[in-house]
Design an enzyme around this catalytic site. Structure first.
Site, PDB file in Angstrom:
ATOM      1  CD  GLU A  42      -3.027   5.689   6.540  1.00 48.29           C
ATOM      2  OE1 GLU A  42      -2.912   5.666   5.306  1.00 48.29           O
ATOM      3  OE2 GLU A  42      -2.154   5.235   7.310  1.00 48.29           O
TER       4      GLU A  42
ATOM      5  CE  LYS B 236      -0.217   3.377   4.637  1.00 46.55           C
ATOM      6  NZ  LYS B 236      -0.234   3.487   6.073  1.00 46.55           N
TER       7      LYS B 236
ATOM      8  CD  GLU C 238      -3.828  -2.476   7.301  1.00 47.13           C
ATOM      9  OE1 GLU C 238      -2.680  -2.619   6.891  1.00 47.13           O
ATOM     10  OE2 GLU C 238      -4.503  -1.465   7.041  1.00 47.13           O
TER      11      GLU C 238
ATOM     12  CB  SER D  76       4.610  -1.710  12.212  1.00 46.41           C
ATOM     13  OG  SER D  76       4.184  -0.385  12.470  1.00 46.41           O
TER      14      SER D  76
ATOM     15  N   GLY E 140       1.883   2.340  10.729  1.00 43.26           N
ATOM     16  CA  GLY E 140       2.858   3.421  10.591  1.00 43.26           C
ATOM     17  C   GLY E 140       3.540   3.824  11.892  1.00 43.26           C
TER      18      GLY E 140
ATOM     19  CG  ASN F  23      -1.742   1.227   1.383  1.00 47.16           C
ATOM     20  OD1 ASN F  23      -1.832   2.026   0.449  1.00 47.16           O
ATOM     21  ND2 ASN F  23      -2.350   1.403   2.547  1.00 47.16           N
TER      22      ASN F  23
ATOM     23  CG  HIS G  58      -6.057   1.976   4.898  1.00 45.40           C
ATOM     24  ND1 HIS G  58      -5.650   2.992   5.728  1.00 45.40           N
ATOM     25  CD2 HIS G  58      -5.031   1.094   4.848  1.00 45.40           C
ATOM     26  CE1 HIS G  58      -4.419   2.726   6.153  1.00 45.40           C
ATOM     27  NE2 HIS G  58      -4.023   1.585   5.630  1.00 45.40           N
TER      28      HIS G  58
HETATM   29  P1  PGA Z   1       2.482   0.362   7.711  1.00 41.91           P
HETATM   30  O1  PGA Z   1       1.068   0.583   6.993  1.00 41.91           O
HETATM   31  O2  PGA Z   1       3.043  -0.929   7.174  1.00 41.91           O
HETATM   32  O3  PGA Z   1       3.300   1.546   7.342  1.00 41.91           O
HETATM   33  O4  PGA Z   1       2.216   0.254   9.176  1.00 41.91           O
HETATM   34  C1  PGA Z   1       0.175  -0.481   6.791  1.00 41.91           C
HETATM   35  C2  PGA Z   1      -1.076   0.025   6.114  1.00 41.91           C
HETATM   36  O5  PGA Z   1      -1.499   1.144   6.392  1.00 41.91           O
HETATM   37  O6  PGA Z   1      -1.688  -0.680   5.294  1.00 41.91           O
END
Ligand code: PGA
Length: 268
Positions: free
Chosen positions: A106, A14, A176, A222, A182, A12, A104
């Site tokens: 976000e 982003k 998740e 992460s 993140g 992903n 997601h």
């Molecule tokens: P990350 O993000 O691996 O940076 O924690 C995962 C995601 O948002 O799908």
């Protein structure tokens, strides 16, 4: 039964990588994986570029006949019309997208995407012949209260309850935990496996074991090359990863794909 699921390692991106950077990245990733004789039939590698980079990724993948798949990070619930800034499922399907991320955290946080809207997104993606990757997971507060499993399962339940068996089978679910995204704070392998198992049990209760055993469940939050193997080894319910930050480094992402393939192959 579990061994029949093809694991997925999904990147992903982003809001990273314009179309030139995306092209360079895909070339590099393909080169690393080819060099490693990566078995794409055993483990799927998929990328979620921002909208503006999808076409470039498509052209490169088709021209070089790469085995990498790709998808989008978001989708409109409507098909066409006066929706400034939105992109429809049909448009994404025409670009050769296999997957679309739905729900997601976000998107849930920064856009007015509630469960009803997410249900409609899932429907739009399925109707256009693509597969939704539905993201669920608790925030720190639910974890503090010890209700993380109920919360994640409840999110799955709210979104998939009206799907028929065939539609449900197409779903990919990404567990998740929001606090892990993140932050560098990865879930323990035990708790990631526990959540994936709880989601699969719920799918079994609603759709029966056959469907439940076909749905791929990913862990996200992460993930990196140092924790991927352990997360896969804890049990049989995690079928790969949704990777954010670590998917922006071609070497690390390729390593995660190789480790996932290896751990999944060891289950067979
Ligand atoms: P990350 O993000 O691996 O940076 O924690 C995962 C995601 O948002 O799908």
């Amino acid at each position: 039964m579990a061994s029949r699921r093809i694991p997925i390692v999904a990147g992903n991106w982003k809001m990273n990588f314009d179309h030139l950077e995306a092209t360079y990245f895909v070339q590099k990733l393909a080169w690393i994986l080819r060099d490693a004789h990566f078995g794409f039939r055993r483990c799927e590698v998929t990328l979620m570029p921002p909208f503006t980079s999808i076409r470039s990724v498509q052209v490169l993948i088709e021209a070089d006949r790469l085995k990498i798949t790709y998808g989008a990070q978001a989708v409109s619930v409507t098909n066409q019309g006066a929706f400034t800034g939105d992109v429809s499922a049909d448009m994404l399907a025409r670009l050769g997208c296999t997957y679309v991320l739905v729900g997601h955290s976000e998107r849930r946080k920064y856009h007015p995407e509630d469960d009803a809207n997410i249900v409609d997104q899932v429907r739009a993606v399925l109707a256009a012949g693509m597969k939704p990757i539905l993201c669920v997971g608790e925030s720190f507060e639910e974890r503090r209260q010890g209700i993380e499993l109920e919360y994640a399962v409840g999110q799955v339940q709210d979104v998939i309850r009206d799907l028929n068996d065939k539609e449900a089978e197409q779903m990919v679910i990404a567990y998740e935990p929001v606090w892990a995204i993140g932050t560098g704070m990865v879930a323990t392998p035990q708790s990631a496996q526990e959540a994936a198992a709880a989601i699969r049990t719920h799918l079994g209760e609603v759709y029966g074991d056959d469907v439940a055993q076909r749905v791929r469940i990913l862990y996200g939050g992460s993930v990196n090359a140092s924790n991927a193997t352990q997360l896969m080894q804890e049990g049989l319910d995690i079928d790969g990863f949704l990777v954010g930050g670590a998917s922006l480094d071609a070497d690390e992402f390729a390593t995660i794909a190789r480790l996932t393939d290896k751990a999944a192959s060891a289950r067979r």
